[in-house]
Scaffold this motif. Sequence first.
Motif, PDB file in Angstrom:
ATOM      1  N   ALA A  15       8.546  -1.498 -10.911  1.00 40.24           N
ATOM      2  CA  ALA A  15       7.823  -0.416 -10.236  1.00 40.24           C
ATOM      3  C   ALA A  15       6.652  -1.030  -9.488  1.00 40.24           C
ATOM      4  N   GLY A  16       6.271  -0.385  -8.407  1.00 44.46           N
ATOM      5  CA  GLY A  16       5.096  -0.801  -7.665  1.00 44.46           C
ATOM      6  C   GLY A  16       3.850  -0.126  -8.218  1.00 44.46           C
ATOM      7  N   PHE A  17       2.733  -0.338  -7.557  1.00 48.96           N
ATOM      8  CA  PHE A  17       1.428   0.156  -7.983  1.00 48.96           C
ATOM      9  C   PHE A  17       1.427   1.647  -8.319  1.00 48.96           C
ATOM     10  N   GLY A  18       1.748   2.490  -7.340  1.00 52.12           N
ATOM     11  CA  GLY A  18       1.661   3.941  -7.516  1.00 52.12           C
ATOM     12  C   GLY A  18       2.654   4.475  -8.525  1.00 52.12           C
ATOM     13  N   ASP A  19       3.901   4.006  -8.459  1.00 55.04           N
ATOM     14  CA  ASP A  19       4.914   4.473  -9.408  1.00 55.04           C
ATOM     15  C   ASP A  19       4.595   4.009 -10.824  1.00 55.04           C
ATOM     16  N   PHE A  20       4.029   2.819 -10.967  1.00 57.61           N
ATOM     17  CA  PHE A  20       3.627   2.344 -12.290  1.00 57.61           C
ATOM     18  C   PHE A  20       2.543   3.246 -12.880  1.00 57.61           C
ATOM     19  N   LEU A  21       1.480   3.501 -12.102  1.00 58.86           N
ATOM     20  CA  LEU A  21       0.395   4.339 -12.629  1.00 58.86           C
ATOM     21  C   LEU A  21       0.869   5.760 -12.915  1.00 58.86           C
ATOM     22  N   ALA A  22       1.608   6.359 -11.981  1.00 61.67           N
ATOM     23  CA  ALA A  22       2.097   7.722 -12.189  1.00 61.67           C
ATOM     24  C   ALA A  22       3.043   7.773 -13.389  1.00 61.67           C
ATOM     25  N   GLY A  23       3.947   6.810 -13.496  1.00 58.06           N
ATOM     26  CA  GLY A  23       4.883   6.777 -14.619  1.00 58.06           C
ATOM     27  C   GLY A  23       4.195   6.594 -15.949  1.00 58.06           C
ATOM     28  N   LEU A  82      -3.263 -12.682   2.655  1.00 54.77           N
ATOM     29  CA  LEU A  82      -2.813 -11.727   1.650  1.00 54.77           C
ATOM     30  C   LEU A  82      -2.564 -10.359   2.259  1.00 54.77           C
ATOM     31  N   ARG A  83      -1.328  -9.897   2.121  1.00 49.32           N
ATOM     32  CA  ARG A  83      -0.980  -8.530   2.480  1.00 49.32           C
ATOM     33  C   ARG A  83      -0.740  -7.791   1.181  1.00 49.32           C
ATOM     34  N   LEU A  84      -1.219  -6.584   1.087  1.00 45.03           N
ATOM     35  CA  LEU A  84      -1.112  -5.814  -0.153  1.00 45.03           C
ATOM     36  C   LEU A  84      -0.190  -4.609   0.041  1.00 45.03           C
ATOM     37  N   PRO A  85       0.385  -4.101  -1.059  1.00 47.94           N
ATOM     38  CA  PRO A  85       1.350  -2.999  -0.955  1.00 47.94           C
ATOM     39  C   PRO A  85       0.772  -1.750  -0.281  1.00 47.94           C
ATOM     40  N   ALA A  86       1.641  -1.031   0.434  1.00 48.03           N
ATOM     41  CA  ALA A  86       1.235   0.167   1.175  1.00 48.03           C
ATOM     42  C   ALA A  86       0.699   1.255   0.257  1.00 48.03           C
ATOM     43  N   ASP A  87       1.317   1.441  -0.909  1.00 47.54           N
ATOM     44  CA  ASP A  87       0.835   2.489  -1.813  1.00 47.54           C
ATOM     45  C   ASP A  87      -0.565   2.168  -2.327  1.00 47.54           C
ATOM     46  N   TYR A  88      -0.827   0.891  -2.583  1.00 45.79           N
ATOM     47  CA  TYR A  88      -2.161   0.469  -3.014  1.00 45.79           C
ATOM     48  C   TYR A  88      -3.188   0.688  -1.899  1.00 45.79           C
ATOM     49  N   ARG A  89      -2.843   0.325  -0.675  1.00 42.00           N
ATOM     50  CA  ARG A  89      -3.767   0.520   0.447  1.00 42.00           C
ATOM     51  C   ARG A  89      -4.104   2.001   0.614  1.00 42.00           C
ATOM     52  N   THR A 110       7.703 -12.226  -3.793  1.00 35.39           N
ATOM     53  CA  THR A 110       8.392 -12.064  -2.513  1.00 35.39           C
ATOM     54  C   THR A 110       7.343 -12.004  -1.407  1.00 35.39           C
ATOM     55  N   ARG A 111       7.774 -12.209  -0.186  1.00 36.16           N
ATOM     56  CA  ARG A 111       6.866 -12.091   0.962  1.00 36.16           C
ATOM     57  C   ARG A 111       6.454 -10.643   1.200  1.00 36.16           C
ATOM     58  N   ASP A 112       7.327  -9.707   0.814  1.00 30.57           N
ATOM     59  CA  ASP A 112       7.086  -8.288   1.044  1.00 30.57           C
ATOM     60  C   ASP A 112       6.301  -7.693  -0.130  1.00 30.57           C
ATOM     61  N   PRO A 113       5.024  -7.367   0.066  1.00 26.63           N
ATOM     62  CA  PRO A 113       4.229  -6.846  -1.050  1.00 26.63           C
ATOM     63  C   PRO A 113       4.736  -5.499  -1.573  1.00 26.63           C
ATOM     64  N   ASP A 114       5.484  -4.760  -0.759  1.00 21.62           N
ATOM     65  CA  ASP A 114       6.021  -3.494  -1.240  1.00 21.62           C
ATOM     66  C   ASP A 114       7.162  -3.703  -2.235  1.00 21.62           C
ATOM     67  N   GLY A 115       7.605  -4.934  -2.401  1.00 22.10           N
ATOM     68  CA  GLY A 115       8.638  -5.270  -3.374  1.00 22.10           C
ATOM     69  C   GLY A 115       8.097  -5.890  -4.649  1.00 22.10           C
ATOM     70  N   VAL A 168       0.361   9.917   3.608  1.00 25.64           N
ATOM     71  CA  VAL A 168       0.091   9.180   2.375  1.00 25.64           C
ATOM     72  C   VAL A 168       1.407   8.774   1.720  1.00 25.64           C
ATOM     73  N   HIS A 169       1.432   7.585   1.164  1.00 18.73           N
ATOM     74  CA  HIS A 169       2.610   7.056   0.482  1.00 18.73           C
ATOM     75  C   HIS A 169       3.058   8.038  -0.607  1.00 18.73           C
ATOM     76  N   PRO A 170       4.376   8.277  -0.745  1.00 16.73           N
ATOM     77  CA  PRO A 170       4.878   9.238  -1.742  1.00 16.73           C
ATOM     78  C   PRO A 170       4.421   8.942  -3.177  1.00 16.73           C
ATOM     79  N   ALA A 171       4.298   7.675  -3.535  1.00 15.65           N
ATOM     80  CA  ALA A 171       3.848   7.340  -4.893  1.00 15.65           C
ATOM     81  C   ALA A 171       2.395   7.760  -5.106  1.00 15.65           C
ATOM     82  N   VAL A 172       1.583   7.686  -4.057  1.00 17.21           N
ATOM     83  CA  VAL A 172       0.184   8.106  -4.164  1.00 17.21           C
ATOM     84  C   VAL A 172       0.100   9.629  -4.217  1.00 17.21           C
ATOM     85  N   THR A 173       0.975  10.303  -3.509  1.00 21.36           N
ATOM     86  CA  THR A 173       1.042  11.770  -3.599  1.00 21.36           C
ATOM     87  C   THR A 173       1.400  12.183  -5.020  1.00 21.36           C
ATOM     88  N   ARG A 174       2.368  11.510  -5.608  1.00 25.05           N
ATOM     89  CA  ARG A 174       2.762  11.781  -7.010  1.00 25.05           C
ATOM     90  C   ARG A 174       1.587  11.525  -7.953  1.00 25.05           C
TER      91      ARG A 174
END
Length: 181
Positions: free
Chosen positions: A144-152, A34-41, A117-122, A2-8
Motif C-alpha cells: 500500500a502507498g502512503f494514503g491507503d496505508f494510513l486510511a487502512g 527525490l520525487r515523492l508519491p502523489a498522495d503524500y504531496r 522503484t523509480r516511480d514513487p507512486d509504486g 485530490v488523490h483518491p487515497a487522501v479523499t478516503r
Amino acid sequence: MVHPAVTRLSALIGEPGTPGDTVDWDELARTTGLRLPADYRDFVALYGGGELDEYLGVSTPPVDGSPYGDLLDALDFDPRQEPAAPTGAAPEDLEQGRLLPFAGSANGDVVFWLCDTRDPDGWDVVVFRRQHRYGEAAWVRFAAGFGDFLAGTLDGTLANPFGDSGFTRTPHTYRHWRRPL
C-alpha cells in the motif's frame, strides 16, 4: 483534484483545521533528485506536518518553523541512482533496502517508504515495530502507498502495524503543527 487515497483518509480524520504546508515539489526534485508519491504531496498540501490521533507524527520536507519538516534529514541514499533489487523477501531483509522514513509513533515505531522503484507512486510502506511480541517480525511490509496505508490502518482494513493498539479510538483527528494544543 485530490488523490483518491487522501479523499478516503479525509473521510476518516475530518477536514483540516488549518492550511497545509507549502512545498515546492519541483525544486525539491531538482535539488535532491527525490520525487515523492502523489498522495503524500496532496496530503502535505491539505494537512501539512503534524500528528494523527496524538500518536503518529507525519514528517514533511523542510517547512519554515515546522518541527515536522525533517523528512530529508533521514535521506541516506542518492535518489538519482537507479534502485537496486531488494536484498531479499524476508522482513529482516527490508532494513537493507532504500528506506525513507515519513512517520513515527509515540512508542518509537517508524514508518518508511521502500524506495525500490523509480516511480514513487509504486513505493510500498514498511513499518519497523520497536516493540513486538516474541516470534513476530520487527519489520512489516504493506502493499500500500502512503494514503491507503494510513486510511487502512485507521479503518481496520489493514492489520495494526504498530507494537501497541495504536489507532483504536474514534473519531480520528489530525493536528497540524501550527494548531495550538
